[in-house]
Design a protein around this motif. Sequence first.
Motif, PDB file in Angstrom:
ATOM      1  N   PHE A   1     -78.099  -0.714 -35.767  1.00 16.36           N
ATOM      2  CA  PHE A   1     -78.148   0.529 -36.695  1.00 16.36           C
ATOM      3  C   PHE A   1     -76.680   0.843 -37.394  1.00 16.36           C
ATOM      4  O   PHE A   1     -76.182   0.887 -35.726  1.00 16.36           O
TER       5      PHE A   1
ATOM      6  N   GLY B   1     -86.926   0.751 -25.688  1.00 15.49           N
ATOM      7  CA  GLY B   1     -88.184   0.270 -25.902  1.00 15.49           C
ATOM      8  C   GLY B   1     -88.871   1.275 -26.815  1.00 15.49           C
ATOM      9  O   GLY B   1     -87.958   1.702 -27.461  1.00 15.49           O
TER      10      GLY B   1
ATOM     11  N   CYS C   1     -89.867   5.160 -28.390  1.00 17.16           N
ATOM     12  CA  CYS C   1     -89.737   6.141 -27.871  1.00 17.16           C
ATOM     13  C   CYS C   1     -91.003   6.787 -27.553  1.00 17.16           C
ATOM     14  O   CYS C   1     -91.410   7.326 -26.422  1.00 17.16           O
ATOM     15  N   GLU C   2     -92.285   6.138 -27.916  1.00 19.59           N
ATOM     16  CA  GLU C   2     -93.679   6.795 -27.927  1.00 19.59           C
ATOM     17  C   GLU C   2     -94.490   6.072 -26.318  1.00 19.59           C
ATOM     18  O   GLU C   2     -94.766   7.096 -25.931  1.00 19.59           O
TER      19      GLU C   2
ATOM     20  N   TYR D   1     -84.463   7.274 -29.784  1.00 17.13           N
ATOM     21  CA  TYR D   1     -83.899   6.214 -31.489  1.00 17.13           C
ATOM     22  C   TYR D   1     -82.780   6.278 -31.607  1.00 17.13           C
ATOM     23  O   TYR D   1     -81.845   7.079 -32.285  1.00 17.13           O
ATOM     24  N   SER D   2     -82.092   6.182 -30.535  1.00 22.13           N
ATOM     25  CA  SER D   2     -80.231   5.980 -29.943  1.00 22.13           C
ATOM     26  C   SER D   2     -79.672   4.824 -30.840  1.00 22.13           C
ATOM     27  O   SER D   2     -78.284   5.098 -30.841  1.00 22.13           O
ATOM     28  N   GLY D   3     -80.232   3.861 -31.606  1.00 25.30           N
ATOM     29  CA  GLY D   3     -79.738   2.661 -32.196  1.00 25.30           C
ATOM     30  C   GLY D   3     -78.412   2.531 -30.991  1.00 25.30           C
ATOM     31  O   GLY D   3     -78.627   1.927 -29.768  1.00 25.30           O
TER      32      GLY D   3
ATOM     33  N   ILE E   1     -82.645   5.702 -26.057  1.00 28.65           N
ATOM     34  CA  ILE E   1     -84.114   4.519 -26.018  1.00 28.65           C
ATOM     35  C   ILE E   1     -83.874   4.203 -27.436  1.00 28.65           C
ATOM     36  O   ILE E   1     -83.856   5.171 -28.613  1.00 28.65           O
ATOM     37  N   GLU E   2     -84.075   3.116 -27.267  1.00 27.38           N
ATOM     38  CA  GLU E   2     -83.881   2.346 -28.869  1.00 27.38           C
ATOM     39  C   GLU E   2     -84.798   1.130 -28.738  1.00 27.38           C
ATOM     40  O   GLU E   2     -84.522   0.493 -27.598  1.00 27.38           O
ATOM     41  N   ILE E   3     -85.483   0.753 -29.887  1.00 26.34           N
ATOM     42  CA  ILE E   3     -86.169  -0.527 -30.070  1.00 26.34           C
ATOM     43  C   ILE E   3     -85.672  -1.544 -29.918  1.00 26.34           C
ATOM     44  O   ILE E   3     -85.803  -2.584 -29.478  1.00 26.34           O
ATOM     45  N   VAL E   4     -84.203  -1.765 -30.478  1.00 28.73           N
ATOM     46  CA  VAL E   4     -83.559  -3.053 -30.750  1.00 28.73           C
ATOM     47  C   VAL E   4     -82.710  -3.254 -29.666  1.00 28.73           C
ATOM     48  O   VAL E   4     -81.379  -2.617 -29.365  1.00 28.73           O
TER      49      VAL E   4
ATOM     50  N   GLN F   1     -74.411   4.047 -39.517  1.00 28.11           N
ATOM     51  CA  GLN F   1     -75.204   5.193 -40.546  1.00 28.11           C
ATOM     52  C   GLN F   1     -74.269   4.576 -41.658  1.00 28.11           C
ATOM     53  O   GLN F   1     -73.397   4.182 -41.774  1.00 28.11           O
TER      54      GLN F   1
ATOM     55  N   ASP G   1     -84.274  10.769 -33.897  1.00 25.39           N
ATOM     56  CA  ASP G   1     -83.008  10.033 -35.232  1.00 25.39           C
ATOM     57  C   ASP G   1     -84.158   9.336 -35.288  1.00 25.39           C
ATOM     58  O   ASP G   1     -83.571   8.081 -35.799  1.00 25.39           O
TER      59      ASP G   1
ATOM     60  N   MET H   1     -73.659   8.511 -30.515  1.00 25.61           N
ATOM     61  CA  MET H   1     -74.614   9.459 -30.199  1.00 25.61           C
ATOM     62  C   MET H   1     -74.835   9.949 -29.181  1.00 25.61           C
ATOM     63  O   MET H   1     -74.475  10.943 -28.219  1.00 25.61           O
TER      64      MET H   1
ATOM     65  N   TYR I   1     -71.905  13.941 -36.540  1.00 28.11           N
ATOM     66  CA  TYR I   1     -72.219  14.071 -35.620  1.00 28.11           C
ATOM     67  C   TYR I   1     -71.073  15.039 -34.611  1.00 28.11           C
ATOM     68  O   TYR I   1     -71.726  15.028 -33.332  1.00 28.11           O
TER      69      TYR I   1
END
Length: 468
Positions: free
Chosen positions: A277, A356, A358-359, A308-310, A328-331, A279, A381, A314, A289
Amino acid sequence: MVKNEERVGLVVGLGANGEGVIKQDGTIIFVPFALVGEKIRFKVLKVTSKCAYGKVLEVLTPAEMRIRPDCPVFGKCGGCQLQHVKYINQLKIKEDTITTCFKKIAALNVEVKPTVKGDNCFRYRNKLQLPVVDSPKGTLIGFYAENSHRVVPIDDCLINALWTESIIKAFKQFVEELDIRGYNEQTNSGELREITVKEIKGNLIITAVVLSENLRGLKRLIEILKEHVKYKFSFYLNVNDKATNVIYGTKFIHVCGPKEFLGDMLGVKYKSGVQSFMQVNNSVCSKLYSTVRDIVDADNQTVVIDAYSGAGLMTALISKNAKKAFGIEIVAEAVECANALAIQNGLQNKITNYLGKCEDLLPGIIEKERKENSKICVVLDPPRKGCDIKVIDAIIKSGADKVVYVSCKPSTLARDVGLLVGSLEVINGEIKKSENYEPRYSIELVRPFDMFAQTKHVETLVLLQKIR
Ligand SMILES: C[S@@+](CC[C@H](N)C(=O)[O-])C[C@H]1O[C@@H](n2cnc3c(N)ncnc32)[C@H](O)[C@@H]1O
């Protein structure tokens, strides 16, 4: 009020999507591209039990803020909604939208600070996404019309970077020369379905989303791109043969050029790959930032959790004076970039990046850090849909000292801030306004950043401080 009726009305307000609001016969009518104070002639397009929707036929008394848009497809393509409004008034419209969302959705009266602007309000986007579709007129490359899957063909885009025209020209030539078929969503068939481009410091990552990995004429496509595009670029194929609105399939094939490019922002060096990701507006991003870094203001007692740290840019910025930082990031590819970034900036002992949701991960991380008596600052974010309720609950339960929320959607921001502060609560799975509540957090800052000039979208930064 009936469908297809023509009426004259005065625009008295603004809807959440920047449309004009007219009230007649006890009905609220939303009319896109109509501005507050204007008298318009409009056609009723749709009437529901709650409201109606209309279309401007003629502006009888134009508002002072109305200007002539430069883009030839403005109003047809769904990319921009506010090009017909003076820039200064666009900002005011967005500030009002944020105020209204907080009030209506979360019953919170907030002071919205003046918007931070970018260096340019045109040609600012570093990211392009173009659907390619099959149509009776042949293969079309363009943008979707608002709320539709109908493609409006374009040759350029005034909010996108200057390389946009050359990319479109190259792909149009390729499609014509080889008679390449665009995507047909009814039959889930075709050859080329999407073109995406992202720019990192003057270098481009170009991806063609295709239905089969053996794209006809691939070699010729690269030649044509080299003829037209005067930037260093890498090229990927992404294979997506599913009947879905999700752009990318799981398989990326690297065809040529560097796999990642190097960038730097506010003194942090980073690598960006095809999936991470980014911006869309560099100048606003850098202002955003640096403000986040300043308001996080971590000390060596504080653990900062960047949810959601991409690609971790940041996280690196806010980790500098902190005890430690977590991303923490899912990708997966973004987490790899974030790990490389930490090493490249000598922050590997300070930053841990988790792959993984965040939830799933945030509750455990917060609980562990609380046991170690750290002060906790959570930076959120999330994507447009906002935070999962498990994320909100974990923050509330931990009593995190500071929450910094960066949001690209005012309505979900207002909802999540309402839940964190306590003006909203979940009862039997439904979000309700709380009758009497002791606020858990004070809202110290609500500041818009105009990341998406000419469009209805806005980025908002909120700072919440725990009330002791
Ligand atoms: C708006 S972006 C913010 C990225 C980063 N903070 C930045 O400024 O570049 C949201 C990010 O959240 C990630 N994401 C989406 N859903 C997620 C989830 N449930 N858990 C963790 N990350 C998620 C996306 O992949 C994306 O990188």
